[in-house]
Design a protein around this motif. Structure first.
Motif, PDB file in Angstrom:
ATOM      1  N   HIS A 194       1.005   4.439   1.085  1.00 14.73           N
ATOM      2  CA  HIS A 194       0.356   5.329   2.050  1.00 14.73           C
ATOM      3  C   HIS A 194       0.847   6.762   1.820  1.00 14.73           C
ATOM      4  N   HIS A 208      -6.840   7.526   9.338  1.00 14.22           N
ATOM      5  CA  HIS A 208      -6.175   7.633   8.032  1.00 14.22           C
ATOM      6  C   HIS A 208      -7.175   7.375   6.923  1.00 14.22           C
ATOM      7  N   HIS A 218      -7.318   6.651   2.704  1.00 17.98           N
ATOM      8  CA  HIS A 218      -6.563   6.366   1.482  1.00 17.98           C
ATOM      9  C   HIS A 218      -7.016   7.293   0.338  1.00 17.98           C
ATOM     10  N   HIS A 221       0.848  -1.197   0.000  1.00 15.90           N
ATOM     11  CA  HIS A 221       0.000   0.000   0.000  1.00 15.90           C
ATOM     12  C   HIS A 221       0.879   1.241   0.000  1.00 15.90           C
TER      13      HIS A 221
HETATM   14 CU    CU Z   1      -2.830   4.590   3.418  1.00 14.80          CU
END
Ligand code: CU
Ligand code: C2O
Ligand code: CU
Length: 502
Positions: A110, A432, A434, A108
Motif C-alpha cells: 500500500h 484509497h 492502488h 499488498h
Molecule cells: Cu493499497
C-alpha cells in the motif's frame, strides 16, 4: 482557532488512567500508572534492503500478550503480531512472501507505485505453504508506506489479527534535508491501531452488524502492537512516521500541550516545506510524517479527538453510543512521550524547507472525469432497531455495485490524468486507490485541508472530494488495481472496485 487546552480536562483525566478506557465493567482495565512506570515503546525489527535489494517475510501465527499473563492468538509477518519495518531505496527489490497460515494471504504494498502484477492485491493470493516473489522496481520518492494482506472477504479480520507492516522508501539524503533519520531514536515509526479485548486479554473481533456498518473500532489503543507504553525521545526534534493501521478509526491527532505538529510528508512523500498544524486528521490507510520539537526537555502526549463516525456525529448517533460507549466525541491519549537526555540529539531545529515535489496536476490535461459514490445502500427505515438484517452487508457498494472479483469496473489509459469525484452521503470514508499517488483537488467544494495538500493515495471523504490522478503503472485484467474504502469492514462487504491501466 479552537483552543485545545480547555478541552483537555477530560482527555487528561483519561490519559492518567492509561490507554484503556474502562467504561464498561466487562472490559479489561489497566492499573493506574504514570508515564514513568510504563513500559518503553518498542519498534518493529528493521529489515534494511538498501544494500541487499531483497527481503523475506513469512505470514505466521502465534500468541501475543497485550496484557501480561494474558496471551491472545495473533498473526504477523515474521513475528507474532504485525511485521517488520522494511527499508528500501530506488532500484530493484525482490521480496519473498511465505505463507505459513492455514488460509490464503497476500501482501499488498500500500503506497508503492508498482504494476498490478506486483501489487499484492486480492488476485495475488498466496496459498498455504506457498511463496510469492515478485521482481519489483522501486521508482518513487521517499515515503512511509504500509503492507498488509488483501484477500477479499477476510482482509479486515486478518489485518485486525496482525497481518500488516511498514515500509520506508529512503534516498539517503535526509541528513541534508535536516531531518531526523536514526531508526527508533529520533525517527520513530508508530503504527496506530485500536483493538477490542475480552476480559482475559483476547482480541475480540465482534463483527456485529454495527461493527460492519461503522467499521470495527476498539476501546484500547495499541501502538506497534503494545498497550500502555511510553515512547522515549531525545531532547531534540523528533520525526514521527504515523501509520493509521486501524480497521476503521479516524484519528484527529494533536499534542496535549498545544505544541505544534509540523507536517513534513503525506502518503506519497515529502512536502516542499513543513506545514504547522494544530490537528492532523489521519484515516485508516493514511500515513503522515511529522516533526515534534522536544528540545525544551518536556514530554507530552499525542492525543486524538473522537472518531467522526462514532457517537452523535456518526450515522447511528445515540444507538452507537449505547453499544460502544468508548468512542463518541471523547478525546483520548494515543501515546505519551518522555524525554530521555541520554538519547542522541541530532536535529535541534525544524527545517525551513524539505524540498518535496508539490503535486501540480491542476494544469494537466484531464482525459476523463469519473464519479464514485460510496453507498451504504440502506434507507432510513433500515436504521430502526429491528431493521438491521444481514442483508445490509450487501449494501456496501460503489456506484451501486458490490465488489466482484470477475468484473472490471473501470478501464484507464496508461499515462492519462483523470479527475475522480468521490462522494458519500453517510459517514466519512477513507478512499484509497492502488498504483497511484494522487492530488486532492477539492474537499467539500473547498480547498483541501493542509494534510491533504501533498501526494496522497488515501483520503478521508466526508461528503465530496475531487482527486486528480495520473496513472503511471500498468495493471492487467488478471491483476487489476483496486479502489476502495479503507474501512476494512466496508471493503470486505463490497465497497471496492477494480480497474485496469493499459
Ligand atoms: Cu493499497
Ligand atoms: Cu491498504 Cu487496497 O489497501
Ligand atoms: Cu467506508
Amino acid at each position: 482557532m479552537m483552543k485545545r487546552r480547555n478541552l483537555l480536562a477530560g482527555g487528561a483525566a483519561l490519559a492518567a488512567g492509561g490507554a484503556v478506557y474502562a467504561f464498561a465493567d466487562s472490559r479489561l482495565t489497566m492499573p493506574m500508572t504514570d508515564a514513568k512506570s510504563r513500559t518503553a515503546l518498542r519498534f518493529p525489527p528493521l529489515i534494511d534492503t538498501v544494500n541487499t535489494g531483497k527481503f523475506l517475510v513469512t505470514a505466521q501465527s502465534d500468541t501475543t500478550s497485550f496484557f501480561p499473563g494474558h496471551p491472545a492468538e495473533t498473526i504477523g509477518f515474521n513475528q507474532a503480531y504485525l511485521g517488520p519495518v522494511v527499508r528500501m531505496k530506488k532500484g530493484s527489490l525482490r521480496p519473498t512472501v511465505e505463507n505459513n497460515l492455514a488460509w490464503p494471504v497476500s501482501s499488498h504494498w500500500h503506497g508503492l507505485l508498482v504494476p498490478g502484477e506486483h501489487d499484492g492485491g486480492p488476485h495475488l493470493a498466496i496459498e498455504t505453504g506457498g511463496v510469492w516473489s515478485p521482481d519489483m522496481e522501486i521508482a518513487q520518492e521517499p515515503c512511509t508506506a504500509f503492507f498488509h494482506t488483501h484477500i477479499h472477504g477476510r482482509t479486515a479480520r486478518d489485518v485486525y489479527s496482525g497481518l500488516a507492516g511498514v515500509l520506508h522508501v529512503v534516498d539517503g539524503l535526509d541528513r541534508d534535508r535536516g531531518l531526523p533519520e536514526s531508526y527508533a531514536v529520533d525517527d520513530l515509526t508508530l503504527l496506530l491501531q485500536d483493538r477490542r479485548f475480552s476480559q482475559d486479554g483476547k482480541l475480540l473481533y465482534a463483527n456485529s452488524m454495527m461493527d460492519i456498518m461503522h467499521g470495527m473500532t476498539g476501546e484500547t489503543i495499541v501502538v506497534n502492537g503494545q498497550v500502555g507504553a511510553v515512547a522515549a525521545v531525545p531532547k531534540a526534534v523528533v520525526r514521527l512516521r504515523l501509520i493509521n493501521g486501524s480497521n476503521a478509526r479516524i484519528y484527529s491527532l494533536f499534542s496535549s500541550d498545544d505544541r505544534p505538529i509540523h507536517l513534513i510528508a503525506t502518503d506519497g512523500g515529502y512536502l516542499p516545506a513543513p506545514v504547522q498544524l494544530e490537528t492532523l486528521r489521519l484515516g485508516p490507510g493514511e500515513r503522515a510524517e511529522i516533526l515534534v520539537d522536544f528540545s525544551d526537555g518536556n514530554g507530552m502526549s499525542l492525543m486524538s479527538g473522537g472518531d467522526p463516525n462514532a457517537g452523535m456525529g456518526g450515522m447511528m448517533g445515540k444507538a452507537r453510543g449505547l453499544l460502544d460507549d468508548i468512542t463518541g466525541s471523547r478525546q483520548f491519549e494515543v501515546l505519551p512521550f518522555r524525554v530521555d537526555e541520554r538519547l542522541a540529539a541530532s536535529v535541534t531545529r525544524i527545517p525551513d524547507a524539505i524540498g518535496g515535489n508539490q503535486p501540480d496536476l491542476r494544469t494537466a490535461e484531464i482525459s476523463k472525469v469519473r464519479n464514485f459514490s460510496l453507498d451504504m445502500g440502506m434507507g432510513g427505515g433500515m436504521m430502526g432497531s429491528g431493521g438491521m438484517g444481514r442483508g445490509m452487508m450487501s449494501g456496501m457498494a460503489i456506484n451501486g455495485q458490490l465488489f466482484d472479483m470477475s468484473a472490471i469496473n473501470e478501464r484507464v489509459r496508461l499515462g492519462d490524468t483523470e479527475k475522480w469525484v468521490v462522494s458519500t452521503s453517510m459517514l466519512a470514508h477513507p478512499f484509497h486507490i492502488h498504483g497511484v499517488s494522487f492530488q486532492v483537488f477539492s474537499e467539500n467544494g473547498r480547498e483541501p485541508r493542509p494534510e491533504s495538500l501533498g501526494w496522497k493515495d488515501t483520503v478521508v471523504v466526508d461528503s465530496q472530494t475531487e482527486l486528480l490522478v495520473h496513472f503511471t503503472k500498468p495493471a492487467s485484467e488478471e491483476t487489476p488495481f483496486m479502489y476502495h474504502c479503507h474501512i476494512l469492514e466496508h471493503e470486505d462487504a463490497g465497497m471496492m472496485g477494480q480497474f485496469t491501466v493499459s
